[in-house]
Design a protein around this motif. Structure first.
Motif, PDB file in Angstrom:
ATOM      1  N   ILE A  82       0.843  -1.206   0.000  1.00  0.00           N
ATOM      2  CA  ILE A  82       0.000   0.000   0.000  1.00  0.00           C
ATOM      3  C   ILE A  82       0.873   1.249   0.000  1.00  0.00           C
ATOM      4  O   ILE A  82       0.673   2.162  -0.811  1.00  0.00           O
ATOM      5  CB  ILE A  82      -0.916   0.023   1.238  1.00  0.00           C
ATOM      6  N   LEU A  83       1.829   1.290   0.922  1.00  0.00           N
ATOM      7  CA  LEU A  83       2.669   2.488   1.047  1.00  0.00           C
ATOM      8  C   LEU A  83       3.527   2.681  -0.196  1.00  0.00           C
ATOM      9  O   LEU A  83       3.706   3.811  -0.661  1.00  0.00           O
ATOM     10  CB  LEU A  83       3.553   2.385   2.294  1.00  0.00           C
ATOM     11  N   PHE A  84       4.045   1.584  -0.739  1.00  0.00           N
ATOM     12  CA  PHE A  84       4.854   1.690  -1.954  1.00  0.00           C
ATOM     13  C   PHE A  84       4.019   2.227  -3.111  1.00  0.00           C
ATOM     14  O   PHE A  84       4.470   3.084  -3.876  1.00  0.00           O
ATOM     15  CB  PHE A  84       5.438   0.324  -2.323  1.00  0.00           C
ATOM     16  N   GLY A  85       2.777   1.757  -3.218  1.00  0.00           N
ATOM     17  CA  GLY A  85       1.894   2.255  -4.275  1.00  0.00           C
ATOM     18  C   GLY A  85       1.592   3.733  -4.125  1.00  0.00           C
ATOM     19  O   GLY A  85       1.543   4.479  -5.111  1.00  0.00           O
ATOM     20  N   ILE A  86       1.396   4.183  -2.879  1.00  0.00           N
ATOM     21  CA  ILE A  86       1.110   5.610  -2.641  1.00  0.00           C
ATOM     22  C   ILE A  86       2.334   6.457  -2.978  1.00  0.00           C
ATOM     23  O   ILE A  86       2.216   7.520  -3.596  1.00  0.00           O
ATOM     24  CB  ILE A  86       0.678   5.823  -1.170  1.00  0.00           C
ATOM     25  N   VAL A  87       3.515   5.980  -2.566  1.00  0.00           N
ATOM     26  CA  VAL A  87       4.742   6.725  -2.867  1.00  0.00           C
ATOM     27  C   VAL A  87       4.953   6.821  -4.375  1.00  0.00           C
ATOM     28  O   VAL A  87       5.293   7.885  -4.905  1.00  0.00           O
ATOM     29  CB  VAL A  87       5.961   6.055  -2.195  1.00  0.00           C
ATOM     30  N   MET A  88       4.742   5.731  -5.088  1.00  0.00           N
ATOM     31  CA  MET A  88       4.929   5.724  -6.536  1.00  0.00           C
ATOM     32  C   MET A  88       3.928   6.623  -7.241  1.00  0.00           C
ATOM     33  O   MET A  88       4.240   7.267  -8.244  1.00  0.00           O
ATOM     34  CB  MET A  88       4.790   4.295  -7.068  1.00  0.00           C
ATOM     35  N   GLU A 155       4.753  -0.208  -9.586  1.00  0.00           N
ATOM     36  CA  GLU A 155       3.676  -0.397  -8.613  1.00  0.00           C
ATOM     37  C   GLU A 155       3.088  -1.797  -8.688  1.00  0.00           C
ATOM     38  O   GLU A 155       2.653  -2.349  -7.681  1.00  0.00           O
ATOM     39  CB  GLU A 155       2.574   0.645  -8.848  1.00  0.00           C
ATOM     40  N   TYR A 156       3.076  -2.384  -9.887  1.00  0.00           N
ATOM     41  CA  TYR A 156       2.377  -3.649 -10.077  1.00  0.00           C
ATOM     42  C   TYR A 156       3.332  -4.834 -10.125  1.00  0.00           C
ATOM     43  O   TYR A 156       4.461  -4.746 -10.617  1.00  0.00           O
ATOM     44  CB  TYR A 156       1.516  -3.599 -11.343  1.00  0.00           C
ATOM     45  N   PHE A 157       2.847  -5.961  -9.633  1.00  0.00           N
ATOM     46  CA  PHE A 157       3.636  -7.170  -9.452  1.00  0.00           C
ATOM     47  C   PHE A 157       4.249  -7.672 -10.762  1.00  0.00           C
ATOM     48  O   PHE A 157       5.454  -7.954 -10.829  1.00  0.00           O
ATOM     49  CB  PHE A 157       2.737  -8.251  -8.834  1.00  0.00           C
ATOM     50  N   LEU A 158       3.438  -7.818 -11.801  1.00  0.00           N
ATOM     51  CA  LEU A 158       3.932  -8.369 -13.054  1.00  0.00           C
ATOM     52  C   LEU A 158       5.027  -7.501 -13.668  1.00  0.00           C
ATOM     53  O   LEU A 158       6.008  -8.021 -14.220  1.00  0.00           O
ATOM     54  CB  LEU A 158       2.778  -8.538 -14.045  1.00  0.00           C
ATOM     55  N   GLU A 159       4.876  -6.181 -13.554  1.00  0.00           N
ATOM     56  CA  GLU A 159       5.905  -5.288 -14.099  1.00  0.00           C
ATOM     57  C   GLU A 159       7.233  -5.490 -13.371  1.00  0.00           C
ATOM     58  O   GLU A 159       8.309  -5.457 -13.993  1.00  0.00           O
ATOM     59  CB  GLU A 159       5.440  -3.831 -13.977  1.00  0.00           C
ATOM     60  N   ASN A 160       7.166  -5.689 -12.064  1.00  0.00           N
ATOM     61  CA  ASN A 160       8.391  -5.940 -11.296  1.00  0.00           C
ATOM     62  C   ASN A 160       9.016  -7.295 -11.649  1.00  0.00           C
ATOM     63  O   ASN A 160      10.244  -7.435 -11.683  1.00  0.00           O
ATOM     64  CB  ASN A 160       8.084  -5.878  -9.793  1.00  0.00           C
ATOM     65  N   ILE A 161       8.180  -8.292 -11.907  1.00  0.00           N
ATOM     66  CA  ILE A 161       8.700  -9.601 -12.322  1.00  0.00           C
ATOM     67  C   ILE A 161       9.405  -9.480 -13.669  1.00  0.00           C
ATOM     68  O   ILE A 161      10.488 -10.059 -13.876  1.00  0.00           O
ATOM     69  CB  ILE A 161       7.564 -10.639 -12.383  1.00  0.00           C
ATOM     70  N   TYR A 162       8.807  -8.715 -14.586  1.00  0.00           N
ATOM     71  CA  TYR A 162       9.444  -8.504 -15.892  1.00  0.00           C
ATOM     72  C   TYR A 162      10.796  -7.800 -15.734  1.00  0.00           C
ATOM     73  O   TYR A 162      11.755  -8.103 -16.453  1.00  0.00           O
ATOM     74  CB  TYR A 162       8.528  -7.687 -16.800  1.00  0.00           C
ATOM     75  N   GLU A 163      10.875  -6.859 -14.789  1.00  0.00           N
ATOM     76  CA  GLU A 163      12.140  -6.164 -14.531  1.00  0.00           C
ATOM     77  C   GLU A 163      13.208  -7.144 -14.029  1.00  0.00           C
ATOM     78  O   GLU A 163      14.367  -7.093 -14.445  1.00  0.00           O
ATOM     79  CB  GLU A 163      11.934  -5.054 -13.501  1.00  0.00           C
ATOM     80  N   GLN A 246      -9.390  14.982  -0.989  1.00  0.00           N
ATOM     81  CA  GLN A 246     -10.276  14.195  -1.852  1.00  0.00           C
ATOM     82  C   GLN A 246      -9.491  13.120  -2.600  1.00  0.00           C
ATOM     83  O   GLN A 246      -9.968  11.993  -2.777  1.00  0.00           O
ATOM     84  CB  GLN A 246     -10.988  15.122  -2.841  1.00  0.00           C
ATOM     85  N   LYS A 247      -8.301  13.450  -3.026  1.00  0.00           N
ATOM     86  CA  LYS A 247      -7.478  12.519  -3.792  1.00  0.00           C
ATOM     87  C   LYS A 247      -6.959  11.375  -2.923  1.00  0.00           C
ATOM     88  O   LYS A 247      -6.821  10.238  -3.395  1.00  0.00           O
ATOM     89  CB  LYS A 247      -6.308  13.291  -4.401  1.00  0.00           C
ATOM     90  N   LEU A 248      -6.696  11.665  -1.649  1.00  0.00           N
ATOM     91  CA  LEU A 248      -6.041  10.680  -0.778  1.00  0.00           C
ATOM     92  C   LEU A 248      -6.997   9.965   0.170  1.00  0.00           C
ATOM     93  O   LEU A 248      -6.557   9.117   0.944  1.00  0.00           O
ATOM     94  CB  LEU A 248      -4.950  11.370   0.048  1.00  0.00           C
ATOM     95  N   ILE A 249      -8.278  10.292   0.111  1.00  0.00           N
ATOM     96  CA  ILE A 249      -9.219   9.677   1.055  1.00  0.00           C
ATOM     97  C   ILE A 249      -9.308   8.167   0.837  1.00  0.00           C
ATOM     98  O   ILE A 249      -9.416   7.395   1.796  1.00  0.00           O
ATOM     99  CB  ILE A 249     -10.623  10.323   0.954  1.00  0.00           C
ATOM    100  N   GLY A 250      -9.216   7.731  -0.420  1.00  0.00           N
ATOM    101  CA  GLY A 250      -9.243   6.291  -0.705  1.00  0.00           C
ATOM    102  C   GLY A 250      -8.048   5.568  -0.120  1.00  0.00           C
ATOM    103  O   GLY A 250      -8.209   4.608   0.659  1.00  0.00           O
ATOM    104  N   PRO A 251      -6.811   6.000  -0.452  1.00  0.00           N
ATOM    105  CA  PRO A 251      -5.639   5.363   0.166  1.00  0.00           C
ATOM    106  C   PRO A 251      -5.638   5.442   1.689  1.00  0.00           C
ATOM    107  O   PRO A 251      -5.238   4.490   2.366  1.00  0.00           O
ATOM    108  CB  PRO A 251      -4.466   6.154  -0.433  1.00  0.00           C
ATOM    109  N   ALA A 252      -6.101   6.570   2.233  1.00  0.00           N
ATOM    110  CA  ALA A 252      -6.132   6.719   3.694  1.00  0.00           C
ATOM    111  C   ALA A 252      -7.092   5.711   4.316  1.00  0.00           C
ATOM    112  O   ALA A 252      -6.802   5.119   5.369  1.00  0.00           O
ATOM    113  CB  ALA A 252      -6.550   8.137   4.069  1.00  0.00           C
TER     114      ALA A 252
END
Length: 584
Positions: A82-88, A155-163, A246-252
């Protein structure tokens, strides 16, 4: 001599001996928390010192203000994706704002006493996303374990696997060797020296080997993130706007929900280990305050840490003081040894996080639920796959929706409406469905057993079962509702439709109605419409009332079903007169 102080609640029966136990436990947990705090911060996409700040501030506040006697708070592996996705997506500053907002949400959940609601989240959902998070953490440490270069984090698992696959040719054998040394040390230290924390020894041994034998040949915390400062950051209130809120209410909200689940689950584990009982709402309030204050000092979101809480208990903790001491120990080590921490290789951090991922994977429970091959298995797999390949927010939302749909289906399947008649040849039986056949029925009275909750998921089935079963117009409809524990407004609406339809040419009688359904019928007015004299405790009384009504309407008699006043099977009279046969 042991001197007892006058304390209550979580500090009841506290003594000098208790303080000694808290000091020992706090030191041990504090030492363990340092490598974990840095590792969780790095994996979350922020500098390692932010994890240390969180361990100190949130750890102290959660212990002081929470509702568990033994809870140890701080950064945890569950937050990493979650935190990594928010930072990215939003950046570090917005992560701090989201963490502060999550603290407010947690605080309000505690104030409004919503702590007990967390336990209603289905186990397949929690196991599914926990196992998914474990997979993400484990895979995310492969580049550091192998010492890969040129890997760009996504942010996404498959992209990191490809890397990882694309850069597999850049393996650094020295990094691999360093990681292997740390891994072996972490695994075998507890077996050889149970009282010594494996992660700390693993870091020290692997760091010393890398520093003396091949310095500057593997990536370290210092070379990647810069030197770790030896002091806490200054107090700072981040600037934010309505648009950011408003933008961060979902992640929060996701941070708050996961924090609530993790902290209360950790508190439950502590209760089981110590035969104590935590205050779930107070725990949420403490978690909320900690997560509001920690971002003001640059810390990331925190929650209860199950492994550290269990270690705290095993080392003899007696009160929340151990959690406070654990935070102070981390602060002292930060001030005295921060420059040395900068020399830790990233390859040394990787196996520690991999072990954390392995331990939090819930693999045994996951496989057990999978082997059941039930609807729960479907919820588990869907939540797990969505967590790994998409994100935790979508996984929890769809997992809960799917679990609710399956629950509604299960509850609707429990609703059974069966037409029944008395069995004149068996005094021990109540009314029986097998007595109703094409050749044996009563055109005057229709009796139905209604079983199961009468709610929106089963209401239509209930109505159709009655309307489709009756191909004529009986003068009396008797509904035996002793096994209907619950009725909602949709179920009441369907029942009302049946009552109004039958009231045009006959009467409706109800027997054995439970308190909750009766309360709903009173509130909607259906109870008054049916008439209080049409409600009976026992079926026998209801049948007597029905026979009186039929006498008034000049019942013609029926050779298929022998009521007291009917011709034909007069042997049934004794059965009908035995009230115990029809008791609900």
């Amino acid at each position: 001599m042991q001197y007892k102080l006058r304390f209550k609640g979580r500090y009841s029966n506290y003594s000098i001996r208790s303080l000694q136990r808290d000091i020992i436990s706090g030191i041990v947990v504090g030492v363990i928390a340092i490598p974990l705090g840095m590792a969780f911060a790095i994996a979350s996409g922020v500098k390692p010192e932010y994890g240390i700040y969180t361990t100190i501030i949130a750890g102290i506040l959660i212990s002081l203000l929470g509702g568990s006697r033994y809870q140890i708070g701080g950064p945890t592996g569950a937050f990493i994706p979650i935190l990594f996705g928010i930072v990215m997506t939003y950046g570090l500053d917005n992560l701090l704002i989201a963490g502060f907002m999550a603290g407010i949400i947690l605080f309000l959940m505690g104030i409004f006493k919503l702590g007990s609601l967390i336990k209603f989240i289905p186990k397949p959902v929690t196991i599914g996303f926990t196992s998914g998070i474990a997979v993400i953490i484990f895979a995310g440490q492969i580049p550091n374990f192998l010492g890969l270069t040129g890997v760009v984090q996504h942010e996404y698992f498959l992209e990191n696997i490809y890397e990882i696959i694309g850069n597999i040719g850049t393996i650094n054998l020295l990094s691999l060797f360093t990681a292997a040394i740390c891994l072996v040390t972490v695994l075998y230290t507890p077996k050889l020296f149970p009282k010594i924390p494996g992660p700390l020894i693993g870091l020290i041994v692997s760091t010393l080997i890398a520093s003396f034998f091949y310095p500057n040949h593997v990536a370290t915390i210092g070379s990647t993130f810069g030197e770790i400062p030896s002091n806490l950051p200054h107090f700072n209130i981040p600037d934010f706007s309505i648009g950011q809120i408003q933008k961060l209410i979902g992640p929060a909200f996701v941070i708050a929900m996961l924090g609530a689940i993790e902290s209360l689950l950790s508190a439950v584990v502590a209760d089981g280990m110590t035969s104590t009982k935590h205050n779930s709402n107070k725990e949420l309030i403490g978690q909320g305050i900690a997560n509001m204050i920690t971002p003001l000092f640059g810390g990331i979101p925190a929650t209860g840490a199950i492994a550290r809480t269990a270690t705290n208990i095993k080392n003899g903790a007696a009160s929340p003081i151990s959690g406070v001491i654990h935070g102070i120990v981390v602060l002292i080590i930060l001030v005295l040894f921060a420059p040395y921490a900068s020399k830790i290789p990233l390859a040394s951090m990787a196996p520690i996080l991999m072990i954390v991922a392995w331990n939090m994977s819930e693999r045994h429970v996951f496989l057990h639920l999978l082997k059941t091959k039930t609807e729960d298995s479907l919820v588990l797999v869907v939540t797990f796959l969505l967590t790994v390949f998409f994100n935790l927010t979508l996984a929890v939302e769809l997992g809960l929706i799917l679990a609710v749909i399956i629950f509604i289906k299960r509850m609707s399947d429990m609703m059974v409406t069966t037409k029944v008649l008395p069995n004149p040849r068996n005094r021990l039986e109540k009314v029986e469905p097998q007595m109703v056949t094409d050749a044996h029925d009563c055109p005057q009275i229709s009796i139905f057993n209604v079983e199961g909750p009468l709610f929106f998921g089963a209401a239509q089935t209930f109505e159709q079962s009655i309307m489709n079963t009756i191909h004529y117009r009986p003068k009396v409809l008797l509904l035996r509702m002793g096994k209907v524990p619950f009725i909602d407004t949709t179920g009441e609406s369907m029942l009302s439709s049946i009552v109004h339809d039958f009231s045009k040419h006959g009467i409706v009688i109800l027997s054995g109605v439970n308190e909750q359904p009766k309360k709903v019928l009173r509130k909607t007015g259906l109870y008054q419409f049916i008439g209080e004299d049409h409600f009976f405790e026992h079926t026998g009384e209801a049948i007597d009332f029905a026979l009186l009504h039929l006498n008034k309407d000049k019942c013609l008699g029926c050779k298929h079903f022998a009521f007291r006043e009917c011709e034909g099977l007069s042997g049934a009279t004794k059965t009908i007169e035995d009230r115990r046969v029809y008791s609900t």
